[in-house]
Design a protein around this motif. Structure first.
Motif: not given
Ligand code: SF4
Lengths: 229, 477
Positions: B72, B82-86, B90, B291
């Motif tokens: 990241e 950077v993006h985080w997806a559960q 999302e 991610i």
């Protein structure tokens, strides 16, 4: 950025790996990766021959030329033979010194600019100079930069790359031994490249009953001129 | 995006009656296997590379938070976001949002299992954004409104004739029969899509923590076009795609490509680090890395099955699997098929969604033998089977392994553990079998529950003189 999702995911990973406390003794991260060995280089002519053989196996065309003038001669007669009327080109040191772009223009060919998609899609050939090559796989390595735009090797139906024989390395391990140093010097600076590309032969697909077909999205033909040094 | 319970048994039974499909599967998997074998044999030290690849994967997964953090940081340093997806929803929301912010009307996509998994195309279309698959196999599948049936060759279940028909119907072109003609049509159609798209979406084969570089492996050039020509590039990866060092690629690239197609190296490998630099004349102005967790992190909690996340999606286990080779990818019901599908799907979706998949294997272990990161499939499959069975014990339902099965297993165990019980049972079954014994001394149609076996194959008759007795006599001689 969704901060809470980030935290939730990382917490979930930590709990999964290290139990409910999520505490982990951080291991020291080593930069060294085994598997990389840059051994003394072999006889150049062996590497050149191997490169030619491997590239030919994957439907690429390789030609050894003995002098810088011969590089230029080849390109001039090639575009004439193929009736090519528009081209895109890198501005690497060698290409500029040989004034290939200027000469093509004075022959009446139109120069396509990489920042103009329309021009690029009409270009009949893209001319580049490889930064490295790998003998063992017949691969050329292109490093994108200000004078080395990415689309020149991608959009025109023919890609012609020049490579100095001294830059042909034995195998992927030797290449990575070089790259790792190169990359770590420039890492995270403006100077680092946004894109490094391995090219091994012309574009291909086998998606219809595994029939090999060339030129599906990238160039249909790849020529590599090896400048013997 | 609610996923229904997957029905492997039902779907595979239908697949088994499709002779064209089985022929296609046989041809493709045979050729892939032969190529892989050649590539494996010709590279001295392949075995060492596999061991090393597995070690690095283990090291990475066990230190995942650190490496993801490094990745990241370095992506951001080089100008990317950077993006985080559960979960899938999302992830889709994030990508649609990026598209909206940039006024994107059309998206070109290169092959990515992660985006298949999160059903991105669907989400983009719902948001009124056109999404075009550009890998030839994926393009075919998208036109046919189907799912890929193989990780590497998504359209292997389609014959050339199927594709000729599909193209002529959907693209209003003549009925072309040559692969060259069909490929040329796709090239022309997709070229204009590449030039007009505002956003490109790609998958990620490897993401290098040390440099923030994502690596994309392909043969067609569509991934290069998708990640170079449009103004915005979005790369989507599962959390397990990170690797520590740039130099690790000298191990992973040969191992991946040789296992997948048997090539020494794929035609193109792109190492992308951030968006275009200011002085660059081309390349995307924005780079986003998404991610995705989507059920992966919870897999880590089990040391028994954690290694399922080592997979580098080469497809070798599909080609070798005696089950996959007969039933094809669609029988597995979701995006991942073959042995990797059998272990990853129940873990990502939950055992209750795919209770049959851990049983879709003969436990022969061929997958373990070819897997470039040496995933111990039999071990993982047995653990997952245990979960299916125990899960049902806990809430008192008698599902897959019902009361009857448990009763039979118990009986079998008793008879195997006691000599008297064993001889009693074998003598008993010798006499009991007569009503069902056919002329050729085979049992071909036993009553339930044994019919489950004899519906598909014969059972040999129980011998009059048991082997124990005969052995005694033989050993006397
Ligand atoms: S499980 Fe192993 S063999 Fe199967 S796709 Fe993944 S890496 Fe390849």
């Amino acid at each position: 950025m969704n901060k809470s999702s980030r935290e939730k995911i990382l917490t979930r990973i930590r709990t999964g790996l290290y139990g409910s406390t999520g505490v982990h003794q951080q291991k020291e991260i080593t930069r060294k990766s085994t598997g990389i060995s840059a051994e003394p280089t072999m006889e150049k002519s062996i590497l050149v021959n191997q490169f030619v053989e491997e590239l030919t196996k994957v439907s690429g065309n390789a030609k050894i030329v003995e002098s810088e003038d011969a590089v230029k001669d080849f390109i001039m007669s090639f575009v004439e033979e193929r009736g090519i009327s528009s081209f895109a080109i890198w501005k690497s040191e060698l290409i500029q010194r040989l004034e290939i772009g200027d000469d093509l223009q004075s022959k009446g060919l139109k120069l396509a600019h990489p920042d103009k998609k329309e021009e690029m899609s009409n270009a009949g050939i893209g001319i580049t100079e490889a930064d490295f090559a790998i003998a063992d796989t017949g691969t050329i390595v292109l490093i994108a930069g200000e004078k080395q735009p990415r689309t020149v090797s991608l959009i025109p139906p023919i890609h012609l790359a020049i490579v100095k024989s001294s830059l042909i390395l034995r195998n992927i391990n030797d290449l990575f031994a070089m790259l790792v140093n190169l990359i770590s010097e420039k890492n995270s600076t403006e100077e680092s490249t946004s894109c490094l590309t391995f090219i091994t032969g012309p574009s291909r697909t086998a998606d219809i009953e595994l029939n090999l077909t060339l030129g599906v999205h990238g160039p249909r033909e790849l020529f590599v001129l090896i400048l013997a040094q | 995006m609610e996923i229904k319970k997957l029905e492997f048994k039902k779907q595979s039974s239908t697949a088994l009656t499709d002779q064209n499909l089985r022929k296609a599967l046989r041809n493709t998997t045979d050729r892939f296997r032969a190529s892989r074998k050649r590539a494996y044999d010709e590279l001295e030290g392949f075995e060492d590379l596999r061991n090393r690849a597995r070690e690095i994967k283990k090291e990475t997964i066990e230190n995942l938070p650190i490496y993801l953090g490094m990745l990241e940081g370095n992506v951001i340093k080089t100008g990317g976001k950077v993006h985080w997806a559960q979960d899938g929803e999302e992830a889709c929301r994030i990508i649609v949002e990026i598209a909206r912010e940039n006024g994107v009307r059309s998206v070109v996509k290169s092959k990515s299992m992660a985006t298949e998994e999160i059903e991105l195309n669907h989400a983009l279309e719902e948001a009124g954004i056109k999404a075009v698959e550009t890998d030839l196999g994926e393009y075919i599948i998208q036109l046919a409104k189907e799912r890929p049936s193989h990780i590497i060759a998504p359209a292997i279940h389609k014959s050339k004739d199927d594709i000729s028909r599909l193209f002529s119907e959907k693209l209003s072109i003549p009925y072309y029969t040559e692969p060259e003609q069909l490929t040329r049509v796709a090239r022309e159609r997709l070229r204009s899509e590449f030039l007009s798209a505002d956003m490109g979406v790609s998958g990620v084969n490897f993401a290098v923590a040390e440099t923030g570089t994502i690596v994309v492996v392909e043969n067609e050039g569509n991934a290069r076009l998708s990640t170079t020509v449009p103004r915005v590039h979005v790369a989507v990866m599962g959390i397990e795609k990170v690797i520590p060092r740039y130099g690790d690629l000298s191990i992973f690239l040969p191992v991946l490509v040789r296992s997948a197609t048997g090539q020494k190296i794929s035609t193109y490998v792109s190492f992308i680090t951030g968006p275009k630099r200011k002085s660059d004349m081309d390349g995307p102005e924005e780079f986003h890395l998404v991610i995705v967790d989507n059920g992966r992190a919870k897999i880590l909690a089990s040391e028994e099955t954690r290694e399922s996340l080592y997979c580098i999606r080469c497809g070798a286990c599909l080609n070798i699997c005696p089950v996959y080779r007969q039933v094809g990818g669609h029988s597995y019901g979701w995006v991942y098929s073959g042995p990797i599908g059998a272990i990853i799907t129940p873990q990502l979706l939950g055992a209750e969604k795919a209770p049959e998949l851990p049983f879709a294997s003969s436990l022969c272990g061929a997958c373990k033998d070819v897997c470039p990161v040496k995933i111990d499939f039999p071990k993982v499959l047995l653990e997952l089977r245990k979960r299916v069975v125990e899960g049902e014990n806990k809430d008192g339902r008698g599902g897959e392994a019902g009361l009857l099965e448990r009763l039979l297993v118990r009986l079998w165990r008793i008879s195997m553990e006691s000599k008297t019980a064993y001889s009693l049972l074998s003598t008993l079954s010798y006499f009991l079998q007569f009503p069902w014994l056919s002329k050729n001394r085979k049992l071909s149609s036993l009553p339930y529950p044994f019919s489950e076996w004899t519906n598909d194959r014969d059972f040999p008759a129980v011998a009059k003189i048991p082997f124990r007795k005969r052995w005694k006599e033989i050993s006397k001689i």
